[in-house]
Structures are given as C-alpha cells and as structure tokens.
Design an enzyme around this catalytic site. Structure first.
Site, PDB file in Angstrom:
ATOM      1  CB  VAL A  70      -0.996   0.050   1.188  1.00  0.00           C
ATOM      2  CG1 VAL A  70      -2.025  -1.056   1.087  1.00  0.00           C
ATOM      3  CG2 VAL A  70      -0.282   0.039   2.535  1.00  0.00           C
ATOM      4  CG  ASN A  92      -7.184  -3.901   8.227  1.00  0.00           C
ATOM      5  OD1 ASN A  92      -7.474  -3.750   9.416  1.00  0.00           O
ATOM      6  ND2 ASN A  92      -6.398  -4.888   7.807  1.00  0.00           N
ATOM      7  CB  SER A 104      -5.450   3.298  16.901  1.00  0.00           C
ATOM      8  OG  SER A 104      -5.137   2.971  18.235  1.00  0.00           O
ATOM      9  CE1 TYR A 132      -0.547   1.389  14.591  1.00  0.00           C
ATOM     10  CE2 TYR A 132      -1.483   2.443  16.532  1.00  0.00           C
ATOM     11  CZ  TYR A 132      -1.570   1.514  15.514  1.00  0.00           C
ATOM     12  OH  TYR A 132      -2.688   0.712  15.417  1.00  0.00           O
ATOM     13  CB  ALA A 189       2.606  10.886  13.738  1.00  0.00           C
ATOM     14  CE  LYS A 226      -3.402   2.997  12.853  1.00  0.00           C
ATOM     15  NZ  LYS A 226      -3.839   2.341  11.594  1.00  0.00           N
ATOM     16  CB  ILE A 238      -8.514  -5.598  18.401  1.00  0.00           C
ATOM     17  CG1 ILE A 238      -9.352  -4.308  18.448  1.00  0.00           C
ATOM     18  CG2 ILE A 238      -9.269  -6.744  17.726  1.00  0.00           C
ATOM     19  CD1 ILE A 238     -10.656  -4.380  19.205  1.00  0.00           C
TER      20      ILE A 238
HETATM   21  P1  NAP Z   1      -2.090  -7.324  11.763  1.00  0.00           P
HETATM   22  O1  NAP Z   1      -2.672  -8.579  12.323  1.00  0.00           O
HETATM   23  O2  NAP Z   1      -0.637  -7.046  11.942  1.00  0.00           O
HETATM   24  O3  NAP Z   1      -2.456  -7.227  10.225  1.00  0.00           O
HETATM   25  C1  NAP Z   1      -2.005  -6.166   9.433  1.00  0.00           C
HETATM   26  C2  NAP Z   1      -1.970  -6.623   7.995  1.00  0.00           C
HETATM   27  O4  NAP Z   1      -1.449  -5.547   7.181  1.00  0.00           O
HETATM   28  C3  NAP Z   1      -1.046  -7.825   7.782  1.00  0.00           C
HETATM   29  O5  NAP Z   1      -1.720  -8.785   6.992  1.00  0.00           O
HETATM   30  C4  NAP Z   1       0.139  -7.225   7.067  1.00  0.00           C
HETATM   31  O6  NAP Z   1       0.774  -8.098   6.174  1.00  0.00           O
HETATM   32  C5  NAP Z   1      -0.528  -6.114   6.275  1.00  0.00           C
HETATM   33  N1  NAP Z   1       0.442  -5.129   5.806  1.00  0.00           N
HETATM   34  C6  NAP Z   1       1.496  -4.604   6.474  1.00  0.00           C
HETATM   35  N2  NAP Z   1       2.168  -3.755   5.675  1.00  0.00           N
HETATM   36  C7  NAP Z   1       1.532  -3.746   4.487  1.00  0.00           C
HETATM   37  C8  NAP Z   1       1.754  -3.076   3.269  1.00  0.00           C
HETATM   38  N3  NAP Z   1       2.783  -2.224   3.091  1.00  0.00           N
HETATM   39  N4  NAP Z   1       0.902  -3.291   2.226  1.00  0.00           N
HETATM   40  C9  NAP Z   1      -0.132  -4.160   2.369  1.00  0.00           C
HETATM   41  N5  NAP Z   1      -0.395  -4.826   3.511  1.00  0.00           N
HETATM   42  C10 NAP Z   1       0.436  -4.624   4.556  1.00  0.00           C
HETATM   43  O7  NAP Z   1      -2.849  -6.019  12.347  1.00  0.00           O
HETATM   44  P2  NAP Z   1      -4.283  -5.857  13.047  1.00  0.00           P
HETATM   45  O8  NAP Z   1      -4.080  -5.891  14.501  1.00  0.00           O
HETATM   46  O9  NAP Z   1      -5.283  -6.744  12.405  1.00  0.00           O
HETATM   47  O10 NAP Z   1      -4.594  -4.321  12.691  1.00  0.00           O
HETATM   48  C11 NAP Z   1      -5.286  -3.937  11.508  1.00  0.00           C
HETATM   49  C12 NAP Z   1      -5.465  -2.426  11.522  1.00  0.00           C
HETATM   50  O11 NAP Z   1      -6.175  -2.026  12.691  1.00  0.00           O
HETATM   51  C13 NAP Z   1      -4.142  -1.664  11.540  1.00  0.00           C
HETATM   52  O12 NAP Z   1      -4.232  -0.508  10.740  1.00  0.00           O
HETATM   53  C14 NAP Z   1      -3.985  -1.295  12.993  1.00  0.00           C
HETATM   54  O13 NAP Z   1      -3.193  -0.142  13.152  1.00  0.00           O
HETATM   55  C15 NAP Z   1      -5.424  -1.062  13.395  1.00  0.00           C
HETATM   56  N6  NAP Z   1      -5.646  -1.218  14.846  1.00  0.00           N
HETATM   57  C16 NAP Z   1      -5.419  -2.414  15.456  1.00  0.00           C
HETATM   58  C17 NAP Z   1      -5.633  -2.510  16.824  1.00  0.00           C
HETATM   59  C18 NAP Z   1      -5.413  -3.785  17.591  1.00  0.00           C
HETATM   60  O14 NAP Z   1      -5.537  -3.752  18.813  1.00  0.00           O
HETATM   61  N7  NAP Z   1      -5.107  -4.887  16.948  1.00  0.00           N
HETATM   62  C19 NAP Z   1      -6.054  -1.394  17.556  1.00  0.00           C
HETATM   63  C20 NAP Z   1      -6.268  -0.206  16.889  1.00  0.00           C
HETATM   64  C21 NAP Z   1      -6.060  -0.132  15.519  1.00  0.00           C
HETATM   65  P3  NAP Z   1       2.061  -8.942   6.662  1.00  0.00           P
HETATM   66  O15 NAP Z   1       1.646  -9.709   7.852  1.00  0.00           O
HETATM   67  O16 NAP Z   1       2.381  -9.761   5.486  1.00  0.00           O
HETATM   68  O17 NAP Z   1       3.120  -7.920   6.981  1.00  0.00           O
END
Ligand code: NAP
Length: 244
Positions: free
Chosen positions: A61, A87, A139, A152, A154, A156, A185
């Site tokens: 992305v 996402n 977030s 992070y 900055a 969000k 999460i």
């Molecule tokens: P995750 O399990 O780490 O999944 C993130 C996904 O993004 C992974 O499949 C990763 O692929 C992919 N990704 C990373 N860099 C990329 C790139 N340059 N191009 C395309 N895809 C890419 O994260 P998550 O916890 O599900 O979080 C998803 C979103 O919610 C994020 O934006 C995160 O900041 C936000 N969020 C999460 C939480 C939480 O508590 N989990 C809280 C607030 C916000 P690879 O694994 O192959 O690198």
C-alpha cells in the site's frame, strides 16, 4: 443478512487479524472481497480459505505503482469498487530518544501514505460510478497518544484528519468516508506486546476484556452498508469503553 449483497470490496492487509475477519464478515454479508496484502503466502492462503467470493492481489500500500496496479486489476476484473477498507498497518514502537528516522518514516509510509494512495486511486473509480464507501483504520491512541508510539500515533491522527477532508471533498460524488478507532483487539499485532502490558491494558477497559477482530469487522460491515447511508466524516470508537 446480505447487507453487502453484490458489493465489490477491497480490504488492505486482509491476510491477517482484523483485515481477515473483515473479509470473512463481508463475504458472509454477500460481498465479493479482494484482499490486498503484502505477503503472497498469507494472502493466497486466506483467499483460498475464504472461498470463491474472495481473491488476493499482492499489494504494497505504500508503493504507488503497486496501488495503481491493484485498482486497475479490480476495475478490469469486477468493473467497479464499492468499498475500500484501508486496514493495512504496522507497528515499530520505540521511545522518542530511541526511535530512528527510518522507523518513523516506515510507519508513516504504510499507515498514512498507504491510506492516501489507496484512497486517491480507488476514489477515481468511485467518482466515475457516483458512489462508494471508504473506511479507514484508526486507533484510540490517535486521541490519547501512547507511550513509544510517536510514529504510529502521528499516522493515526493524520488519518483521522484525512477522513474528514475526504468526507467533505467526496460527499458530492456519493462517496462516504469514515474512520474506525479500535481499542485493544486481540491480533498478531498486539501479540507482539509484553505480557505485563497486555494485562495492564485489559485492566483499563471498562468491559475488562480485549476485543475480537470479528467485533471490529461487524462495525466495518455496518458502515459499508446502506444502513449507514447518512454517516460520513465520523470516527467511530470500538474499544470496550476505554475512551470514557
Ligand atoms: P495485523 O494482524 O498485523 O495485520 C495487518 C496486515 O497488514 C497484515 O496482513 C500485514 O501483512 C498487512 N500489511 C502490512 N504492511 C503492508 C503493506 N505495506 N501493504 C499491504 N499490507 C500490509 O494487524 P491488526 O491488529 O489486524 O490491525 C489492523 C489495523 O487495525 C491496523 O491498521 C492497525 O493499526 C489497526 N488497529 C489495530 C488494533 C489492535 O488492537 N489490533 C487497535 C487499533 C487499531 P504482513 O503480515 O504480510 O506484513
């Protein structure tokens, strides 16, 4: 049921975690989902698991050519883009004194520039068709800050700002733009945190538990659907009450 019948939806970072749960929920709701993720192995495996309504396009992305190729592929294969879920996101936590410029830049590239690029090119298609929904992953830390997350936070906080700009700019084209701000999460991203911090965070949540990816996916599904037809420019928190 069938909230997203026949909708063509792109979910970035759909290989894992919240993105995967979102792809799954959208498919259950009748959508066709294109997972746009970095990693071939995970992306292909997830698309195979989720069945024939799901496909995978290898995408970085943060890279313009890669995002343009994604949008072109979806346009050629499906003729339209109804929903984009921005996402994909990464963490590279470090306190200010230890965070180097590369760590700052990389998180901004994926979490902020990536959202800009995907929205810029997907919105071209949405403008032509006169409709669309864009959903951005923020977030709770965008509101509160968080120790060790200069980069992070900055990204969000910037993403929430862009959400409001785009709601203004794209509304007249029938495009809604909203952000979703999850709290804690349970995913691979948060599994990287030390056990002590995980427990401490849980104690701060009024509902006394971590959220599940499916709970965030349900919110995305509602916002992507016509049931949310008058919601735009909003940041919706889903955090077990932690912002109270
Ligand atoms: P995750 O399990 O780490 O999944 C993130 C996904 O993004 C992974 O499949 C990763 O692929 C992919 N990704 C990373 N860099 C990329 C790139 N340059 N191009 C395309 N895809 C890419 O994260 P998550 O916890 O599900 O979080 C998803 C979103 O919610 C994020 O934006 C995160 O900041 C936000 N969020 C999460 C939480 C939480 O508590 N989990 C809280 C607030 C916000 P690879 O694994 O192959 O690198």
């Amino acid at each position: 049921m069938n909230l997203l019948k026949d909708k063509i939806c792109i979910v970035t970072g759909g290989g894992h975690g919240i993105g995967r749960a979102t792809a799954d929920t959208f498919i259950d709701a009748g959508a066709t989902v294109i997972i746009a993720d970095f990693d071939d192995k995970t992306g292909t495996a997830t698309a195979d698991d989720l069945g024939e309504q799901c496909s995978f396009v290898n995408t970085d992305v943060s890279n313009t050519d890669s995002v343009q190729e994604l949008v072109q592929t979806v346009k050629e294969q499906h003729g339209r883009i109804d929903v984009l879920v921005n996402n994909a996101g990464i963490l590279q936590d470090q306190t200010l004194e230890k965070m180097d410029e590369d760590q700052f830049d990389r998180v901004l590239q994926v979490n902020l520039r990536g959202v800009f690029l995907c929205t810029k090119y997907a919105a071209e298609v949405m403008r032509e068709q006169g409709s669309g929904v864009i959903l951005n992953a923020s977030s709770v830390v965008a509101r509160f800050g968080n120790f060790g997350q200069t980069n992070y936070v900055a990204a969000k906080a910037g993403l929430e700002g862009m959400t409001k700009v785009w709601a203004r700019e794209l509304g007249k084209h029938g495009i809604r733009v909203n952000a979703v701000a999850p709290g804690f999460i349970q995913t691979d991203m948060t599994a990287q945190m030390p056990e002590k911090i995980i427990k401490m965070m849980e104690d701060k949540v009024p509902l006394k538990r971590w959220g599940q990816p499916e709970e965030v996916a349900n919110l995305y599904c509602f916002l992507a659907s016509d049931d949310a037809a008058y919601i735009s420019g909003a940041v919706l928190h889903i955090d077990g009450g932690v912002v109270v």
